[in-house]
Structures are given as structure tokens and as C-alpha cells.
Design a protein around this motif. Structure first.
Motif, short mmCIF file in Angstrom:
data_model
loop_
_atom_site.label_atom_id
_atom_site.label_comp_id
_atom_site.label_asym_id
_atom_site.label_seq_id
_atom_site.Cartn_x
_atom_site.Cartn_y
_atom_site.Cartn_z
N ASN A 59 -10.41 -0.18 7.48
CA ASN A 59 -9.38 -1.07 7.24
C ASN A 59 -9.62 -2.48 7.88
OD1 ASN A 59 -6.57 -2.35 7.59
ND2 ASN A 59 -5.68 -0.47 8.08
N ILE A 373 -8.36 0.20 -0.18
CA ILE A 373 -9.15 -0.56 0.49
C ILE A 373 -10.60 -0.58 -0.48
CG2 ILE A 373 -11.09 -0.47 2.37
CD1 ILE A 373 -8.66 0.57 3.96
N ILE A 424 -4.14 -6.12 0.66
CA ILE A 424 -5.36 -6.26 1.35
C ILE A 424 -6.23 -7.52 0.85
CG2 ILE A 424 -7.70 -5.25 1.23
CD1 ILE A 424 -6.32 -2.57 1.39
#
Length: 511
Positions: A59, A373, A424
Motif C-alpha cells: 500500500n 494497487i 492511488i
């Protein structure tokens, strides 16, 4: 010569084959309920396989390594069993939609929406009739799907009375409702519906994220004014010339009765009273619905209470209209109409139950954040960032809409992947949701998978019994193309100018 009697050109034949392909393979897709069940099963299987492979991702926000969790072992099966009910009862879109539908459904059931649409259009000057029709169609989205059924046949009759082709009017009304499905000057049921799925997707990255139903309001309100002249231009310059003159029989539009007019008057008065009350509760700096500490309106009880307020703004005028027109004569009538308003939500409740489990499995397995991700890493590796990334997503959503027409069903599947993925790389959930809503809307007029397409085609056959899917679709396609071009240009301009999307909502997360 009637253009419908000409031999189709190469472009028309290719387009017809494309539509046949879409219809053929789209019809083979499972029902949304079964689609969610299949996807949930795939998620469970993938959780076991990728957990065994030791799949993980880091992460970027916390530098924590996340591993796939096997949901098919003993611990996972116990969690599935014990959390099945809480997954459903705590599913954000469930309560939101049911609460709003109490008001919207009653407004439709009592006849308020139909009377409002009819009287607005019939009392408009001839030169402004088409722009008003398009605007009413877009505003009709606030009544969920009702406008797709109510408005097209009314507009077709109005076009006949004006000496214009009824199918052109029908196409303009249907395309404006369906193609401009997200554009509106007021919040519709769709706003809290998609916001609920956006919140669920965003919480994969930020557990404290709360979605605001008005997160796209500024953009979508401006879109309403931009798309109205586009639809008018397409109707007058492309659709009507192609259809030619109408030679069929005319018919009289049913007049708005004195009772309906009186009901609309008092319903309007009730909305005015409600508006004054809400203004009193929000405009003063120390108003009750502002934040008690900061005085803010963007983060306040007003914003968190938008869904109940939406219900009240539909429910109260619907009650007033029903009582004045004698549609509602007793408390039993009110209860019966409320029950009728909610009776059509059975399929949505079933879909919500299955979707809630699917999304829970996706989150528990950690497949959601890992896909997000790795997907973000792939996008960056391919150089797909900035505006091209979002435009690509709009096109993907538009193409998926040809196969799966339900806005909520698609977003329930896409939000847990794309919302965290774009978070993200720095984009707010509101911006990702906006891109989805544009893509979901622009192909609505031409997808045979939307149930209302068949209803609109049935209305069209009343004026031309020989009209087929291809001919009707050819009248709707110009709207989809024009809406796509103009909406994408507006989206790009908004991006480069960095304008806010809604109250307290911006393009980038770091605003």
C-alpha cells in the motif's frame, strides 16, 4: 421520398450488424442477480488460488504489505456465514435508495409527476417547445425511470399537434431522458444511489471516507444547460429531416384537468414553504443544519441529511397533490400508495443483497486493494495518467453500458476497482464517479439492454408499424454521439480549469 424506403447504405448495414451483435450477445448475459452471484463465486475462488500463491502488494499510503486472504478455509466460511446479514443491512445504497423512493414513488403513484410534465410542456410557447421538452426530460430524471415511460408518448402527441413527426418528438424525449440521465438541476435518486457504491469503493483505501450525494452537482447542473441546445440541434438538423413529414392520423392530447391544476398549484406552494424552511435552517451562519463548530455547510448536518431532505421534497408535495385531487382520500389510501411506491423495489432489494455479499467478499479477500494497487502501477507504467486515463474510463463505461444497462449494477462492480485505483494515482472518488456517470449516460439511448428502449420502440410502432430496432436506433444514435462529444469536451475543460465538482469535492485528493 421517405428515407425509410431507401436501400440502406454500407454504413447503415454495418451499424445494423453492430446492433444485431450487441443485442444477440447482450441477451445472452445473465440477469444482474445471477451476474453478481457468478462474480461472487469467482472472487471466492480467486481468494483461495491467489492466497495459495502468496500474492501481495504494498500500500503506497502506509507502506504496508497486503496479502490475499483465503475465504474458502474454515475461518473464511465462518465469516461469510456470520456476516451475511450485517453485510446486507449495513449496505449503504440499500437504505439510501429505499428512503428516497418513498417520496419519488408516491409522487409517481399519485400522478404528480405526469401532471407536472404535461402541464409544463403544453403551456410553453411554440418556439420554445422543443428546448422545454428536452429540459423537462432531463429534470425528469429526478423521478428515477418514470420520465422514460411518461414523457415520450406525450411529446409524440405534441409533435403531431405541431405538424411535426411524432417519432422525432418521441426520440428527442427518450434520448434526452436516457442520454442526459445524469444531468440535472436538482438531486435525483441516482445521486445517492451511485454515491453509496462510491463510498464503498473509496473505503477500501480510506475507511473513514463518506460520500456526499451532491459530489458531482456543479458539473451535472452545468451539463443540463449545455446538453439542452445540443439535443435541440440534433432533433431539428438531423433526426427530423431524416424522418421526413408525417402522413399518419393525428390525435388529441388529454388536457390537464382543473383538479390536476389545483393539485399542482398547492404542491408548488408546499415546495415553496419547504424551500423557505430549508433556507432558514442553512443560510444564517449559526443555522441549525450548519456545522456547530465551524459554521461550514459543505461538511454539515445538511449534507449528511440530503437523502432524507430529498425524500421530504418529493413526499410532501405528493401528499398535498394527492389530497387536493382526491387521489388520496384517507390514511388508508396514503398507506396503500406508499406500499405501491415501494412494491416495485423488490428486484432492487434482491440485487442489493447479492451485491453487498460480493463487495464484502472482494474487500475481505484483499483482492480489492491489491487489484487497485497493481492496476495503478500498470497505468503508471503504461504512461496512462491525467486526462487520457479518465477519458479511457469514460469510453470503457460507455461500452459496458451496451451490455449491462443498470447504472447501479455496473457501478457496484466497477466502483470497488476503479475508485481505489484512481485514488492511488491522486484522483478523488467524486471525479472517478463523474467519469463513470458520463460514460453510463451517453450510450443509454442506444442500448437494447435498457428495458425502456423496448417500451419506446412500442410507442414508435403506434405511428409507424413497420419501424424496426435499426430504424429507431438510427434516430437515437445522433444524440449519443453528440452528447458524448460535448460532454467529453466539458469534462476536459473542467479538468484543465481545476473547477470544483460539487460542494467540498474536487478533482484531486490533495485539494
Amino acid at each position: 421520398m421517405d428515407p425509410n424506403n431507401k436501400k440502406p447504405g454500407i454504413a447503415n448495414r454495418l451499424f445494423s450488424k453492430f446492433l444485431d451483435f450487441i443485442e444477440n450477445y447482450g441477451n445472452k448475459l445473465p440477469d444482474p442477480v445471477m451476474l453478481f452471484i457468478i462474480i461472487a463465486g469467482i472472487i471466492l475462488l480467486c481468494s483461495a488460488v491467489f492466497a495459495a500463491l502468496g500474492t501481495s502488494a504494498v500500500n503506497p499510503a502506509t507502506d504496508e504489505e497486503i496479502f490475499v486472504v483465503n475465504l474458502l478455509n474454515g475461518e473464511g466460511l465462518i465469516m461469510i456465514l456470520t456476516e451475511l446479514v450485517p453485510n446486507f443491512t449495513s449496505f449503504p445504497p440499500l437504505g439510501i435508495v429505499l428512503v428516497v423512493m418513498l417520496g419519488v414513488g408516491l409522487a409517481e403513484s399519485t400522478g404528480l409527476i405526469s401532471a407536472l410534465m404535461k402541464t409544463t410542456i403544453m403551456n410553453t410557447p411554440k418556439k420554445l417547445i422543443l428546448p422545454v421538452i428536452v429540459l423537462v426530460a432531463m429534470l425528469g430524471n429526478a423521478a428515477a425511470d418514470a420520465a422514460m415511460v411518461v414523457l415520450p408518448p406525450i411529446v409524440a402527441m405534441i409533435f403531431i399537434a405541431l405538424g411535426r413527426h411524432p417519432i422525432a418528438g418521441l426520440a428527442a424525449a427518450y434520448a434526452s431522458v436516457a442520454g442526459g440521465f445524469s444531468a440535472n438541476l436538482i438531486l435525483s435518486m441516482l445521486d445517492p444511489l451511485v454515491a453509496g457504491f462510491t463510498q464503498t469503493g473509496a473505503q477500501i483505501i480510506d475507511a473513514n471516507y463518506v460520500a456526499n450525494p451532491a459530489m458531482n452537482y456543479y458539473f451535472l447542473a452545468i451539463s443540463c444547460f449545455i446538453l439542452v441546445p445540443v439535443a435541440v440541434l440534433v432533433t431539428t438538423k438531423i433526426v427530423e429531416p431524416r424522418l421526413g413529414s408525417y402522413t399518419g392520423t393525428t390525435e388529441k392530447i388529454e388536457e390537464v384537468t382543473k383538479s390536476e391544476k389545483r393539485g399542482l398549484l398547492w404542491a408548488g406552494i408546499s415546495i415553496s414553504v419547504l424551500s423557505v424552511i430549508v433556507m432558514f435552517l442553512t443560510i444564517p451562519q449559526d443555522a441549525l443544519l450548519r456545522d456547530a463548530e465551524t459554521g461550514s455547510l459543505t461538511v454539515s448536518p445538511f449534507m449528511t441529511g440530503l437523502v432524507p431532505l430529498m425524500m421530504v421534497f418529493f413526499l410532501v408535495p405528493a401528499l398535498v397533490y394527492g389530497l387536493v385531487t382526491k387521489v388520496l382520500k384517507s390514511s388508508k389510501d396514503i398507506a396503500d400508495h406508499l406500499a405501491k411506491a415501494m412494491s416495485g423495489m423488490g428486484m432492487y432489494i434482491v440485487i442489493a443483497f447479492v451485491a453487498a455479499q460480493m463487495i464484502a467478499f472482494f474487500n475481505w479477500s484483499n483482492l480489492g486493494p491489491i487489484v487497485a494497487i497493481k492496476g495503478a502501477d500498470l497505468l503508471q507504467a503504461l504512461g496512462l495518467t491525467g486526462l487520457p486515463l479518465l477519458l479511457g474510463f469514460i469510453i470503457v463505461a460507455a461500452l459496458i453500458n451496451l451490455m449491462v444497462a443498470s447504472a447501479s449494477a455496473k457501478w457496484a462492480i466497477l466502483a470497488p476497482v476503479f475508485v481505489p485505483m484512481f485514488m492511488i494515482v491522486g484522483y478523488s472518488p467524486a471525479f472517478t464517479q463523474l467519469a463513470y456517470r458520463i460514460g453510463d449516460s451517453i450510450t443509454n439511448p442506444i442500448t437494447p439492454m435498457l428495458a425502456y428502449f423496448a417500451i419506446a420502440l412500442t410507442f414508435a410502432k403506434k405511428y409507424d408499424p413497420k419501424i424496426g430496432i435499426g430504424t429507431f436506433m438510427a434516430s437515437l444514435l445522433p444524440y449519443s454521439i453528440a452528447f458524448a462529444i460535448v460532454w467529453i469536451i466539458l469534462f476536459a475543460a473542467w479538468y484543465f480549469l481545476g473547477l470544483p465538482l460539487g460542494p467540498g469535492e474536487f478533482i484531486h485528493l490533495n485539494n
